[in-house]
Enzyme design. Structure first.
Site, PDB file in Angstrom:
ATOM      1  CG  HIS A   5      29.504  68.534 106.281  1.00 11.77           C
ATOM      2  ND1 HIS A   5      28.987  68.976 107.474  1.00 11.77           N
ATOM      3  CD2 HIS A   5      30.734  68.509 106.188  1.00 11.77           C
ATOM      4  CE1 HIS A   5      30.068  68.905 108.327  1.00 11.77           C
ATOM      5  NE2 HIS A   5      31.247  68.438 107.735  1.00 11.77           N
ATOM      6  CG  ASP A  26      34.747  66.375 106.380  1.00 14.05           C
ATOM      7  OD1 ASP A  26      33.698  67.020 106.716  1.00 14.05           O
ATOM      8  OD2 ASP A  26      35.539  65.920 107.338  1.00 14.05           O
ATOM      9  CG  HIS A  46      30.657  64.307 109.308  1.00 15.80           C
ATOM     10  ND1 HIS A  46      31.231  63.796 108.047  1.00 15.80           N
ATOM     11  CD2 HIS A  46      31.204  65.357 109.518  1.00 15.80           C
ATOM     12  CE1 HIS A  46      32.145  64.810 107.864  1.00 15.80           C
ATOM     13  NE2 HIS A  46      31.932  65.825 108.789  1.00 15.80           N
ATOM     14  NE  ARG A  73      31.348  70.066 119.248  1.00 19.84           N
ATOM     15  CZ  ARG A  73      32.028  69.575 118.209  1.00 19.84           C
ATOM     16  NH1 ARG A  73      32.540  70.358 117.593  1.00 19.84           N
ATOM     17  NH2 ARG A  73      31.876  68.183 117.828  1.00 19.84           N
TER      18      ARG A  73
HETATM   19  O1  LIG Z   1      33.820  69.557 114.997  1.00 19.89           O
HETATM   20  C1  LIG Z   1      33.412  68.420 114.665  1.00 19.89           C
HETATM   21  O2  LIG Z   1      33.042  67.533 115.382  1.00 19.89           O
HETATM   22  C2  LIG Z   1      33.184  68.242 113.340  1.00 19.89           C
HETATM   23  C3  LIG Z   1      33.348  69.577 112.450  1.00 19.89           C
HETATM   24  C4  LIG Z   1      33.190  69.255 110.740  1.00 19.89           C
HETATM   25  O3  LIG Z   1      32.412  68.225 110.380  1.00 19.89           O
HETATM   26  C5  LIG Z   1      33.854  69.878 109.731  1.00 19.89           C
HETATM   27  O4  LIG Z   1      34.608  71.008 110.054  1.00 19.89           O
HETATM   28  O5  LIG Z   1      33.797  69.522 108.641  1.00 19.89           O
HETATM   29 FE   LIG Z   2      32.917  67.810 108.422  1.00 13.31          FE
END
Ligand SMILES: O=C(O)CCC(=O)C(=O)O
Ligand SMILES: [Fe+2]
Length: 284
Positions: free
Chosen positions: A190, A192, A249, A259
């Site tokens: 996606h 951001d 990403h 995590r």
């Molecule tokens: O937690 C992560 O490493 C990335 C999470 C992510 O890409 C997001 O929340 O948009």
């Molecule tokens: Fe993200």
């Protein structure tokens, strides 16, 4: 033939054999002497072995040092300077009051929204909300945010006063519980900015360690040729990137463990700035 004549004949034969062997050896030695090295005489000097080993060791050390410089990691602050143990912070930050039915729990520090079951609750509206956080927790958040803001300004060449904290800014907790909704499916590639329109710079502060606290869960940048560069979350590690289509990403599926990360993002649009989450505000 007398006994003596026989003996002397035997002696003579032996002598002849020895001379022959000696001659053969001499020939071999002479041959080797003429066998000159192909690339000229080999160089030799005192303590040759010691010196050559020293050169080898220095070479290996140089390669190790050079490679360690190649990483794109920039140290902003030592973990112990700014972070309590992640577990300590998360226990007091209210994440433990929620827990989503899917694999992802979010706690938005600005609004107080926390995933619980299949819904959200607002922890800033709970009885005893002043016990969930204290002023020091928000002070840590502010220090972390300010350090990251400066690092983004420095690394992306923008004025530190022209980027503003924006919403949402949230803790995330991920595990391998099967997803219930599309929002739990963090592993999809996606952008951001498509999810959060006003994000210009995304940063993630990781709160625990890949391969120690959880397996899987690497952050992956996906480029046009579908080649991934990955980042392994580690407590205190900060990842920052511009939030547009240049940085498609995803997060690799978690295989085991939990995590934790904190998302802190910035916008260039001052109308979309938010103030730092604060203890005073939640008491209102
Ligand atoms: O937690 C992560 O490493 C990335 C999470 C992510 O890409 C997001 O929340 O948009
Ligand atoms: Fe993200």
């Amino acid at each position: 033939m007398s006994q003596e004549t026989k003996k002397s004949k035997k002696k003579d034969a032996k002598k002849e054999k020895i001379t022959q062997v000696q001659n053969n050896v001499k020939e071999v030695v002479d041959a080797n002497k003429n066998d000159k090295p192909k690339y000229g005489p080999s160089i030799s000097f005192p303590y040759q072995r010691v010196w050559s080993r020293c050169v080898l060791i220095v070479g290996v050390l140089f390669i190790v040092w050079y490679n360690s410089k190649q990483g794109k990691e920039i140290q902003l602050a030592k973990q112990k300077d700014i972070l309590k143990s992640a577990e300590e912070w998360l226990a007091i930050n209210g994440m433990s009051l929620g827990s989503s039915d899917g694999g992802v729990t979010i706690l938005d520090l600005h609004s107080g929204a926390l995933s619980k079951g299949s819904k959200f609750i607002n922890i800033y509206e709970l009885e005893g909300k002043d016990k969930i956080f204290n002023a020091a927790d928000f002070a840590i958040y502010k220090v972390v945010k300010t350090k990251i803001q400066h690092a983004i300004a420095h690394n992306f060449g923008v004025d530190v006063d022209k980027i503003y904290l924006t919403k949402p800014t949230f803790f995330s907790q991920m595990n391998n519980v099967p997803a219930k909704t599309i929002h739990d499916e963090y592993w999809h590639p996606h952008i951001d900015k498509e999810t959060y329109e006003y994000f210009h710079y995304t940063s993630l502060l990781y709160l625990n360690d890949f391969d120690r606290d959880f397996e899987g869960g690497k952050f992956m940048f996906i480029n046009k040729n579908n080649v991934n560069s990955t980042v392994e979350p580690r407590k205190g590690r900060v990842l920052m990137f511009t939030s547009g289509s240049e940085n498609l990403h995803a997060v690799e599926k978690i295989r085991s463990g939990t995590r934790y990360a904190l998302t802190i993002s910035f916008t260039c649009n001052m109308n979309k700035a938010i103030s730092d989450p604060s203890y005073r505000n939640i008491l209102k």
